[in-house]
Design a protein around this motif. Structure first.
Motif, PDB file in Angstrom:
ATOM      1  N   ARG A 166      40.597  12.083 -57.823  1.00 45.13           N
ATOM      2  CA  ARG A 166      41.432  13.184 -58.329  1.00 45.13           C
ATOM      3  C   ARG A 166      41.471  14.401 -57.410  1.00 45.13           C
ATOM      4  NH1 ARG A 166      39.054  12.968 -64.549  1.00 45.13           N
ATOM      5  NH2 ARG A 166      39.726  10.814 -64.999  1.00 45.13           N
ATOM      6  N   SER A 167      40.515  14.513 -56.502  1.00 49.23           N
ATOM      7  CA  SER A 167      40.473  15.701 -55.654  1.00 49.23           C
ATOM      8  C   SER A 167      40.460  15.346 -54.156  1.00 49.23           C
ATOM      9  CB  SER A 167      39.237  16.548 -55.989  1.00 49.23           C
ATOM     10  OG  SER A 167      39.288  17.010 -57.324  1.00 49.23           O
ATOM     11  N   ALA A 168      39.481  14.549 -53.737  1.00 54.53           N
ATOM     12  CA  ALA A 168      39.285  14.306 -52.302  1.00 54.53           C
ATOM     13  C   ALA A 168      40.465  13.543 -51.688  1.00 54.53           C
ATOM     14  CB  ALA A 168      37.979  13.550 -52.081  1.00 54.53           C
ATOM     15  N   LEU A 169      40.858  12.429 -52.300  1.00 53.75           N
ATOM     16  CA  LEU A 169      41.957  11.646 -51.739  1.00 53.75           C
ATOM     17  C   LEU A 169      43.297  12.385 -51.791  1.00 53.75           C
ATOM     18  CD1 LEU A 169      41.032   8.053 -52.977  1.00 53.75           C
ATOM     19  CD2 LEU A 169      41.121   8.849 -50.613  1.00 53.75           C
ATOM     20  N   PRO A 170      43.648  13.054 -52.919  1.00 58.03           N
ATOM     21  CA  PRO A 170      44.889  13.843 -52.892  1.00 58.03           C
ATOM     22  C   PRO A 170      44.875  14.946 -51.846  1.00 58.03           C
ATOM     23  CG  PRO A 170      44.215  13.439 -55.163  1.00 58.03           C
ATOM     24  CD  PRO A 170      43.095  12.963 -54.279  1.00 58.03           C
ATOM     25  N   ALA A 171      43.710  15.589 -51.652  1.00 57.58           N
ATOM     26  CA  ALA A 171      43.631  16.635 -50.627  1.00 57.58           C
ATOM     27  C   ALA A 171      43.819  16.050 -49.233  1.00 57.58           C
ATOM     28  CB  ALA A 171      42.292  17.355 -50.732  1.00 57.58           C
ATOM     29  N   LEU A 172      43.222  14.883 -48.980  1.00 57.94           N
ATOM     30  CA  LEU A 172      43.390  14.234 -47.679  1.00 57.94           C
ATOM     31  C   LEU A 172      44.842  13.815 -47.474  1.00 57.94           C
ATOM     32  CD1 LEU A 172      42.062  13.151 -45.106  1.00 57.94           C
ATOM     33  CD2 LEU A 172      41.569  11.027 -46.339  1.00 57.94           C
ATOM     34  N   TYR A 173      45.488  13.357 -48.533  1.00 50.91           N
ATOM     35  CA  TYR A 173      46.906  12.976 -48.447  1.00 50.91           C
ATOM     36  C   TYR A 173      47.775  14.182 -48.107  1.00 50.91           C
ATOM     37  CZ  TYR A 173      51.589  11.653 -49.982  1.00 50.91           C
ATOM     38  OH  TYR A 173      52.942  11.427 -50.033  1.00 50.91           O
ATOM     39  N   ASP A 174      47.538  15.305 -48.781  1.00 49.84           N
ATOM     40  CA  ASP A 174      48.325  16.512 -48.502  1.00 49.84           C
ATOM     41  C   ASP A 174      48.145  16.962 -47.052  1.00 49.84           C
ATOM     42  OD1 ASP A 174      49.210  16.509 -51.101  1.00 49.84           O
ATOM     43  OD2 ASP A 174      47.698  17.926 -51.814  1.00 49.84           O
ATOM     44  N   LYS A 175      46.906  16.899 -46.573  1.00 55.21           N
ATOM     45  CA  LYS A 175      46.638  17.298 -45.190  1.00 55.21           C
ATOM     46  C   LYS A 175      47.331  16.364 -44.209  1.00 55.21           C
ATOM     47  CE  LYS A 175      42.840  17.796 -41.874  1.00 55.21           C
ATOM     48  NZ  LYS A 175      41.374  17.640 -41.667  1.00 55.21           N
ATOM     49  N   CYS A 176      47.196  15.053 -44.429  1.00 57.28           N
ATOM     50  CA  CYS A 176      47.810  14.071 -43.525  1.00 57.28           C
ATOM     51  C   CYS A 176      49.330  14.150 -43.596  1.00 57.28           C
ATOM     52  CB  CYS A 176      47.328  12.666 -43.889  1.00 57.28           C
ATOM     53  SG  CYS A 176      47.864  11.368 -42.759  1.00 57.28           S
ATOM     54  N   ARG A 177      49.877  14.345 -44.774  1.00 64.47           N
ATOM     55  CA  ARG A 177      51.330  14.448 -44.914  1.00 64.47           C
ATOM     56  C   ARG A 177      51.862  15.660 -44.152  1.00 64.47           C
ATOM     57  NH1 ARG A 177      55.502  12.860 -48.760  1.00 64.47           N
ATOM     58  NH2 ARG A 177      57.207  14.379 -48.611  1.00 64.47           N
ATOM     59  N   GLY A 178      51.150  16.782 -44.234  1.00 64.93           N
ATOM     60  CA  GLY A 178      51.564  17.967 -43.495  1.00 64.93           C
ATOM     61  C   GLY A 178      51.593  17.716 -41.997  1.00 64.93           C
ATOM     62  N   GLU A 179      50.584  17.007 -41.486  1.00 63.60           N
ATOM     63  CA  GLU A 179      50.554  16.699 -40.052  1.00 63.60           C
ATOM     64  C   GLU A 179      51.705  15.774 -39.670  1.00 63.60           C
ATOM     65  OE1 GLU A 179      46.727  15.026 -39.473  1.00 63.60           O
ATOM     66  OE2 GLU A 179      45.655  16.950 -39.637  1.00 63.60           O
ATOM     67  N   VAL A 180      51.975  14.777 -40.504  1.00 61.10           N
ATOM     68  CA  VAL A 180      53.077  13.855 -40.214  1.00 61.10           C
ATOM     69  C   VAL A 180      54.410  14.594 -40.263  1.00 61.10           C
ATOM     70  CG1 VAL A 180      54.308  11.811 -41.044  1.00 61.10           C
ATOM     71  CG2 VAL A 180      51.819  11.817 -41.001  1.00 61.10           C
ATOM     72  N   GLU A 181      54.584  15.479 -41.235  1.00 61.26           N
ATOM     73  CA  GLU A 181      55.828  16.245 -41.328  1.00 61.26           C
ATOM     74  C   GLU A 181      56.064  17.087 -40.081  1.00 61.26           C
ATOM     75  OE1 GLU A 181      55.423  18.445 -44.950  1.00 61.26           O
ATOM     76  OE2 GLU A 181      56.608  17.006 -46.104  1.00 61.26           O
ATOM     77  N   ARG A 182      55.006  17.713 -39.580  1.00 62.38           N
ATOM     78  CA  ARG A 182      55.150  18.522 -38.367  1.00 62.38           C
ATOM     79  C   ARG A 182      55.490  17.651 -37.163  1.00 62.38           C
ATOM     80  NH1 ARG A 182      50.837  21.248 -40.859  1.00 62.38           N
ATOM     81  NH2 ARG A 182      49.302  20.002 -39.719  1.00 62.38           N
ATOM     82  N   ASP A 183      54.852  16.484 -37.071  1.00 62.93           N
ATOM     83  CA  ASP A 183      55.125  15.596 -35.938  1.00 62.93           C
ATOM     84  C   ASP A 183      56.565  15.077 -35.979  1.00 62.93           C
ATOM     85  OD1 ASP A 183      52.578  15.960 -35.036  1.00 62.93           O
ATOM     86  OD2 ASP A 183      51.796  14.084 -35.841  1.00 62.93           O
ATOM     87  N   VAL A 184      56.995  14.639 -37.169  1.00 58.92           N
ATOM     88  CA  VAL A 184      58.336  14.072 -37.302  1.00 58.92           C
ATOM     89  C   VAL A 184      59.400  15.146 -37.079  1.00 58.92           C
ATOM     90  CG1 VAL A 184      59.921  12.989 -38.934  1.00 58.92           C
ATOM     91  CG2 VAL A 184      57.569  12.203 -38.808  1.00 58.92           C
ATOM     92  N   ALA A 185      59.118  16.373 -37.519  1.00 61.58           N
ATOM     93  CA  ALA A 185      60.097  17.452 -37.355  1.00 61.58           C
ATOM     94  C   ALA A 185      60.340  17.784 -35.893  1.00 61.58           C
ATOM     95  CB  ALA A 185      59.629  18.702 -38.105  1.00 61.58           C
ATOM     96  N   SER A 186      59.386  17.476 -35.038  1.00 63.17           N
ATOM     97  CA  SER A 186      59.530  17.781 -33.609  1.00 63.17           C
ATOM     98  C   SER A 186      60.345  16.736 -32.865  1.00 63.17           C
ATOM     99  CB  SER A 186      58.145  17.895 -32.959  1.00 63.17           C
ATOM    100  OG  SER A 186      57.470  16.638 -32.988  1.00 63.17           O
ATOM    101  N   ALA A 187      60.709  15.636 -33.526  1.00 59.08           N
ATOM    102  CA  ALA A 187      61.442  14.557 -32.861  1.00 59.08           C
ATOM    103  C   ALA A 187      62.909  14.945 -32.695  1.00 59.08           C
ATOM    104  CB  ALA A 187      61.324  13.269 -33.661  1.00 59.08           C
ATOM    105  N   ASP A 188      63.423  14.808 -31.474  1.00 57.80           N
ATOM    106  CA  ASP A 188      64.840  15.066 -31.229  1.00 57.80           C
ATOM    107  C   ASP A 188      65.709  13.933 -31.748  1.00 57.80           C
ATOM    108  OD1 ASP A 188      64.270  17.474 -29.955  1.00 57.80           O
ATOM    109  OD2 ASP A 188      63.968  16.489 -28.018  1.00 57.80           O
ATOM    110  N   TYR A 189      65.211  12.705 -31.642  1.00 54.67           N
ATOM    111  CA  TYR A 189      65.901  11.523 -32.151  1.00 54.67           C
ATOM    112  C   TYR A 189      64.853  10.582 -32.743  1.00 54.67           C
ATOM    113  CZ  TYR A 189      69.632  13.234 -29.098  1.00 54.67           C
ATOM    114  OH  TYR A 189      70.559  14.017 -28.483  1.00 54.67           O
ATOM    115  N   PHE A 190      65.286   9.756 -33.673  1.00 54.42           N
ATOM    116  CA  PHE A 190      64.350   8.811 -34.280  1.00 54.42           C
ATOM    117  C   PHE A 190      65.100   7.585 -34.772  1.00 54.42           C
ATOM    118  CE2 PHE A 190      65.805  11.606 -37.652  1.00 54.42           C
ATOM    119  CZ  PHE A 190      66.101  10.740 -38.698  1.00 54.42           C
ATOM    120  N   ALA A 191      64.358   6.502 -34.953  1.00 55.68           N
ATOM    121  CA  ALA A 191      64.865   5.271 -35.555  1.00 55.68           C
ATOM    122  C   ALA A 191      63.984   4.936 -36.744  1.00 55.68           C
ATOM    123  CB  ALA A 191      64.868   4.134 -34.538  1.00 55.68           C
TER     124      ALA A 191
END
Length: 634
Positions: A166-191
């Motif tokens: 209820r706490s540790a895994l959701p917190a890890l998911y939020d952290k990892c999702r934020g990192e993925v969002e930042r990485d994907v947002a930097s892509a000029d093109y994607f497939a």
């Protein structure tokens, strides 16, 4: 006679003396004992002179005095031994007490506070282990795991399973999702790739993976979702679901280069509804091409017999034992037979190849049992299996190679099809009629499915932007149009580069003095500075004619350069050469990120199958999405 009788009597007394009962610490008792008849051991007797010595309550002082005054040599030896024993005892006692005190201190140590860094680090490591290794959350409640953690650090008090879920895994998911969002947002093109899957409990899910090349020319793959999809699996619903998923991740559709999918009718329709470019998964197309080639009446009997005999060995331990004995007798490799997976054509080829390898051992085992003799292969069956194996074995490695997601794969499409047509599936003189038929059907199917103009242009662009191939595998008729398409794309890239806003960083007023102090000192002008163009002159827009010349020069310089070795990494080459080809390098990032197969989505569902096991079949869809996301992206 008297002396002999005295000695005999003394020997008899010596034999009758026994040791002191209980634990004896002093070495003095080596020289004293008791008569066997003295049950209560009240009379201490010397073993040397057999004199009775008074020693109330086993006091050893009188015993030492007796030795001192009557047996000097024995006394000196007893004293030396006594001192040595006492020294060893003190040393052992000191070591034991110090070790005990350390252990007691550890046992009595206060547990880490939940806010301490050490407690957070251990809890984070356990959370990472659960997510990355796809372990049930109940692992933290298992006695063996608790003992392991306690052995590693006794001061760590592990939280309950409910804290992790209820706490540790959701917190890890939020952290990892934020990192993925930042990485994907930097892509000029994607497939992207997508697919549909049903879990063990028949709950439907839709996957979405994204692939892009970052500014440093590293190929990245991210699993964005394994979302619960309870709606009807129509093309329109899938298209709507994909559009919502991309919006949720902030992905702009104009940056989407291509979507790679399998060949299900509803999946094929979804990109068309959304107006997206779609690439057919090479792995699925090759599988369907081979399935189409297997629809031959000459193949049916041999394949059916091959499956039955493999099944007879798979479900009989006795036949497996007999096969191992036959392999040893015939000096064959001790390999087990392989079964076929209907959705993996490579497993069929592996099954046939193993049956042909173990043909003699199989015949020896089957002939010894009247119930299975009918499963023995005839020479006609062997000829059919050999024809199939000869046709399919050269293709095995291509599916695995094109299914990779850590290296460029789309540019291999045209070279692979060229190799199939001109080498691997080309008709040979020694080919049987069945082999020729299988090869022709596979080639005709693949050439027909990848013959549409849009797909050909996409594959030609990808091949042209790979420095290993360039225009080598582009047909002569299409080379002019591909060069024109590259030129058009380069013009568009140039316009985007010109319109891109300059990145400026405002300096706070409070930091003005610090910035002035940190600014480098003004250098004295050199002679070369008079020949440099000013900033204003460099910033002036170039005439259209000059731009076209620059684009044409860049393109021709790239095409005329020496091709890269086929074993080298094209992304590494582009990383080192982008300063020479600034516009083409951007196009390379655009087209080379496309995956040749939809294997990424297949791997996502394999991960989902490892999470939604029979013991975890009650997991909620949100939890499944979270756990799959963490397992793929951590």
């Amino acid at each position: 006679m008297c002396e002999c009788s005295a000695r005999a009597k003394m020997s008899e007394q010596e034999q009758q003396l026994v040791k002191k009962k209980g634990k004896t610490i002093s070495t003095i008792w080596k020289y004293f004992g008791f008569q066997e008849s003295d049950v209560e051991q009240n009379k201490v007797q010397c073993r040397i002179c057999y004199q009775v010595v008074l020693a109330p309550h086993a006091n050893t002082t009188n015993l030492f005095n007796h030795l001192k005054y009557n047996h000097k040599v024995q006394y000196d030896g007893a004293i030396i031994q006594q001192k040595a024993d006492q020294k060893d005892a003190r040393s052992t006692s000191s070591t034991t007490s110090s070790q005990s005190s350390i252990q007691d201190a550890l046992h009595r140590a206060t547990a880490y506070a939940t806010s301490s860094q050490r407690h957070r680090d251990i809890t984070g490591a356990i959370t990472f282990h659960i997510a990355k290794d796809m372990c049930p959350v109940s692992t933290v409640s298992n006695q063996g795991f608790k003992q392991l953690v306690n052995t590693l650090d006794k001061r760590y008090a592990m939280p309950s399973r409910y804290y992790f879920s209820r706490s540790a895994l959701p917190a890890l998911y939020d952290k990892c999702r934020g990192e993925v969002e930042r990485d994907v947002a930097s892509a000029d093109y994607f497939a992207t790739t997508t697919d549909l899957w049903s879990s063990r409990t028949m709950e439907p899910y839709m996957s979405l993976t994204v692939h892009y090349i970052d500014a440093d020319f590293n190929l990245k793959t991210k699993c964005l979702q394994t979302a619960f999809f309870p709606e009807d699996h129509t093309g329109q619903n899938i298209a709507h679901g994909l559009r919502e998923a991309m919006a949720a991740w902030g992905l702009k559709e104009d940056k989407l280069v291509c979507m790679t999918t399998d060949n299900a009718a509803n999946i094929k329709l979804a990109p068309e509804v959304n107006g997206w470019m779609r690439l057919q998964c090479f792995g699925h197309r090759l599988h369907l091409a081979i399935e189409n080639a297997m629809k031959d009446p000459r193949i049916g009997r041999a394949m059916g017999l091959c499956k039955k005999l493999v099944s007879s060995f798979s479900y009989s331990w006795k036949k497996k034992r007999e096969l191992a004995v036959a392999q040893q007798q015939l000096n064959l490799p001790e390999h087990s037979l392989k079964t076929e997976c209907p959705t993996r054509w490579g497993s069929r080829q592996a099954m046939i190849d193993r049956v042909l390898e173990q043909q003699k051992a199989i015949a020896q085992v089957l002939s010894s049992d009247r119930k299975t003799r009918h499963l023995s292969l005839t020479w006609q069956d062997v000829d059919v299996l050999e024809a199939i194996n000869k046709s399919l074995s050269p293709l095995v490695e291509f599916t695995d190679t094109l299914s990779g997601e850590k290296y460029v794969s789309v540019s291999f499409f045209k070279p692979t099809l060229h190799l199939f047509n001109n080498s691997l599936l080309a008709v040979q003189e020694d080919d049987t009629d069945l082999t020729k038929s299988i090869k022709k059907k596979i080639l005709d199917y693949l050439n027909d499915k990848y013959d549409d103009a849009a797909t050909q242009e996409l594959l030609d662009m990808a091949s042209a932007l790979d420095p290993r191939f360039k225009l080598k595998y582009v047909s002569e008729d299409n080379r002019g149009s591909i060069e024109a398409s590259l030129t058009t794309e380069m013009r568009r890239v140039m316009r985007l580069m010109e319109n891109a806003p300059l990145e400026t960083a405002a300096v706070p007023a409070d930091d003005t003095e610090d910035a002035a102090a940190a600014a480098p000192k003004k250098k004295k002008k050199g002679l070369g500075s008079f020949f440099k163009a000013t900033v204003d002159q460099a910033a002036e827009p170039q005439p259209a004619l000059e731009k076209d010349k620059a684009i044409a020069l860049e393109l021709q310089s790239y095409l005329q350069a020496v091709p890269l070795d086929a074993e080298e990494d094209p992304l590494k080459w582009w990383r080192e050469s982008r300063k020479f080809y600034p516009r083409l390098s951007i196009l390379a990032r655009k087209y080379l990120c496309i995956p040749a197969t939809s294997s990424s989505s297949e791997r996502v569902f394999s991960t989902g199958g490892n999470i939604v096991t029979c013991l975890r079949s009650s997991l909620k869809p949100d939890h499944v999405n979270r756990l799959v996301f963490l397992a793929k992206n951590l």
